[in-house]
Design a protein around this motif. Sequence first.
Motif, PDB file in Angstrom:
ATOM      1  N   UNK A 344      14.654   2.923  -2.978  1.00 44.51           N
ATOM      2  CA  UNK A 344      15.482   3.657  -3.460  1.00 44.51           C
ATOM      3  C   UNK A 344      15.162   5.144  -4.138  1.00 44.51           C
ATOM      4  N   UNK A 345      14.107   5.080  -4.715  1.00 35.08           N
ATOM      5  CA  UNK A 345      13.687   6.402  -5.406  1.00 35.08           C
ATOM      6  C   UNK A 345      12.602   7.224  -4.808  1.00 35.08           C
ATOM      7  N   UNK A 346      11.662   6.611  -4.215  1.00 34.32           N
ATOM      8  CA  UNK A 346      10.457   7.297  -3.429  1.00 34.32           C
ATOM      9  C   UNK A 346      10.832   7.816  -1.856  1.00 34.32           C
ATOM     10  N   UNK A 347      11.234   6.786  -1.260  1.00 33.93           N
ATOM     11  CA  UNK A 347      11.405   7.132   0.269  1.00 33.93           C
ATOM     12  C   UNK A 347      13.068   7.270   0.314  1.00 33.93           C
ATOM     13  N   UNK A 348      13.728   6.666  -0.285  1.00 32.76           N
ATOM     14  CA  UNK A 348      15.567   6.577  -0.005  1.00 32.76           C
ATOM     15  C   UNK A 348      15.852   6.079   1.236  1.00 32.76           C
ATOM     16  N   UNK A 349      14.978   5.145   1.760  1.00 35.46           N
ATOM     17  CA  UNK A 349      15.398   4.514   2.980  1.00 35.46           C
ATOM     18  C   UNK A 349      14.364   3.197   2.972  1.00 35.46           C
ATOM     19  N   UNK A 350      14.923   2.401   3.953  1.00 38.31           N
ATOM     20  CA  UNK A 350      14.311   0.920   3.851  1.00 38.31           C
ATOM     21  C   UNK A 350      12.682   1.073   4.247  1.00 38.31           C
ATOM     22  N   UNK A 351      12.134   0.216   3.864  1.00 40.66           N
ATOM     23  CA  UNK A 351      10.602   0.178   4.169  1.00 40.66           C
ATOM     24  C   UNK A 351       9.948  -1.178   4.579  1.00 40.66           C
ATOM     25  N   UNK A 352       9.118  -1.127   5.669  1.00 38.34           N
ATOM     26  CA  UNK A 352       8.491  -2.220   6.055  1.00 38.34           C
ATOM     27  C   UNK A 352       7.117  -2.241   5.379  1.00 38.34           C
ATOM     28  N   UNK A 353       6.707  -3.303   4.542  1.00 35.90           N
ATOM     29  CA  UNK A 353       5.496  -3.197   3.845  1.00 35.90           C
ATOM     30  C   UNK A 353       4.466  -4.010   4.502  1.00 35.90           C
ATOM     31  N   UNK A 354       3.353  -3.644   4.991  1.00 34.13           N
ATOM     32  CA  UNK A 354       2.416  -4.450   5.682  1.00 34.13           C
ATOM     33  C   UNK A 354       1.021  -4.857   4.920  1.00 34.13           C
ATOM     34  N   UNK A 355       0.169  -5.637   5.490  1.00 35.43           N
ATOM     35  CA  UNK A 355      -1.096  -5.596   5.103  1.00 35.43           C
ATOM     36  C   UNK A 355      -1.272  -6.010   3.674  1.00 35.43           C
ATOM     37  N   UNK A 356      -0.651  -7.177   3.271  1.00 35.72           N
ATOM     38  CA  UNK A 356      -0.938  -7.572   2.104  1.00 35.72           C
ATOM     39  C   UNK A 356      -2.208  -8.215   1.541  1.00 35.72           C
ATOM     40  N   UNK A 357      -2.544  -8.368   0.259  1.00 35.89           N
ATOM     41  CA  UNK A 357      -3.714  -9.131  -0.185  1.00 35.89           C
ATOM     42  C   UNK A 357      -3.621 -10.660   0.348  1.00 35.89           C
ATOM     43  N   UNK A 358      -4.568 -11.176   1.000  1.00 33.69           N
ATOM     44  CA  UNK A 358      -4.395 -12.498   1.452  1.00 33.69           C
ATOM     45  C   UNK A 358      -4.009 -13.587   0.274  1.00 33.69           C
ATOM     46  N   UNK A 359      -4.478 -13.349  -1.118  1.00 34.80           N
ATOM     47  CA  UNK A 359      -4.247 -14.016  -2.165  1.00 34.80           C
ATOM     48  C   UNK A 359      -2.857 -14.328  -2.499  1.00 34.80           C
ATOM     49  N   UNK A 360      -2.083 -13.397  -2.209  1.00 43.09           N
ATOM     50  CA  UNK A 360      -0.519 -13.581  -2.547  1.00 43.09           C
ATOM     51  C   UNK A 360       0.282 -13.580  -1.270  1.00 43.09           C
ATOM     52  N   UNK A 361      -0.208 -14.250  -0.223  1.00 37.18           N
ATOM     53  CA  UNK A 361       0.381 -14.629   0.939  1.00 37.18           C
ATOM     54  C   UNK A 361       0.252 -15.968   1.317  1.00 37.18           C
ATOM     55  N   UNK A 362       0.969 -16.321   2.323  1.00 38.60           N
ATOM     56  CA  UNK A 362       0.873 -17.782   2.856  1.00 38.60           C
ATOM     57  C   UNK A 362      -0.444 -18.004   3.985  1.00 38.60           C
TER      58      UNK A 362
END
Length: 463
Positions: A344-362
């Motif tokens: 909402x503030x930085x890009x002002x459009x939808x974001x697809x976030x990738x490549x998360x740390x493995x510890x916080x994902x399934x």
Amino acid sequence: MKRTKVVDALVCTDFGKDINVKGWVRSHRSSKAVDFIALNDGSTIKNIQIVVDPATIDAEELKNITTGACISVIGTLVESQGAGQTSEVQCKEIEIYGLCPSDYPMQKKGQSFEYMRKYGHMRLRTNTFGAVFRIRHNMAIAIHQYFHEHGFYYFHTPLITASDAEGAGNMFQVTTLDLDRVAKGGEVDYSADFFGKRTNLTVSGQLEGELGATALGAIYTFGPTFRAENSNTPRHLAEFWMVEPEVAFIDQNELMDLEEDFIKYCVRWALEHCKDDLEFLNKMIDKELIARLEGVLKEDFVRLTYTEGIEILQKAVADGVKFEFPITHWGMDLSSEHERYLVEEHFKRPVIMTDYPSEIKSFYMKKNEDGKTMQGTDVLFPRIGEIIGGSVREENYDKLVQEIESRGMKRDIYDWYLDTRKYGTCPHGGFGLGFERLILFVTGMQNIRDVIPFARTPKNAEF
């Protein structure tokens, strides 16, 4: 005489024809010369006006037609002289199906949504909830249509399962055991239970969906899921619906393309097929709703790595932005406020976030070559935060076993799942869309309990 739906009567130009409309009274205005009844049958946000000559209808019967009453009207469809409507019905006959006394909880006045949740069985008749649930229907149709057009097969996964797709443990148990006897006896003998083992309501159809993808190529599930989290936020339910496609031979970029194309299709469908309801919600609930929906279609979604996202958030903090949950380190799980800042503030459009740390994902996500990050593809939306959670799945048998064991999960529970990697494994991926979160975005409503007909939340299983 065959009933004419209000939605059809309002656009009909076959004036002079007698029709039969049935529905519930939204309002009734009386005078000596004429009565006006606004009638609605749920087929549209708009009411049709019934014009009644009081001299032709029993006075006591007419007096009893109050807000909420259910009636049948036979009359002549005529061109309306009033503003904002093209047609109306000149009443000839009225039949009352059901009276509505003065203690009707949905009288025409400004009740809060919190008040209306107490009357979940009655709130469906209001204009707002009629609009919400017509849009919900249309979004379900759009989802099925999209996947059918793109060669996916609708795949039904079980609601009762012995595995936990998320590894979270917050599941509703399913049992036929006498719980009073179990409580007195101590240890539970699951061999005496219906399925001979501990079973639960599913948190996701993904694992079984992967089996379907490795047989049919591309499948999707669309059904209820359950999480026993003691959470009373405006974004969580204990029972909710998930849309979960799984696709063989798809890589990370192709998966992101699918996510963006799919959600834009749904938003476009809403704008094209729910115009009247969206205009009502735009006026009454969220005056930026239609502009926000149109905005989603105008630009490509930003594709951003988790690391880049953390760097943007850290710079925002350095520039004076305050977050309720501080940005402390690389590897932390982002909250909704962080996701919404990026969108909402930085890009002002939808974001697809990738490549998360493995510890916080399934456990099932495919690791990148760095050994630290996983090929996640989460879609972040304005006002909602995460609306889609997706990833490429780990197809290597040994790596998946290692991940299961390193997390302390019981490998034997997942033997059937591991077989897909043991016998003819293939690269594949998919995502999960929280259906109610999509409805929140498309309707502009604020609370997820208001976009499902009967909400299931902690200490609440009414209706």
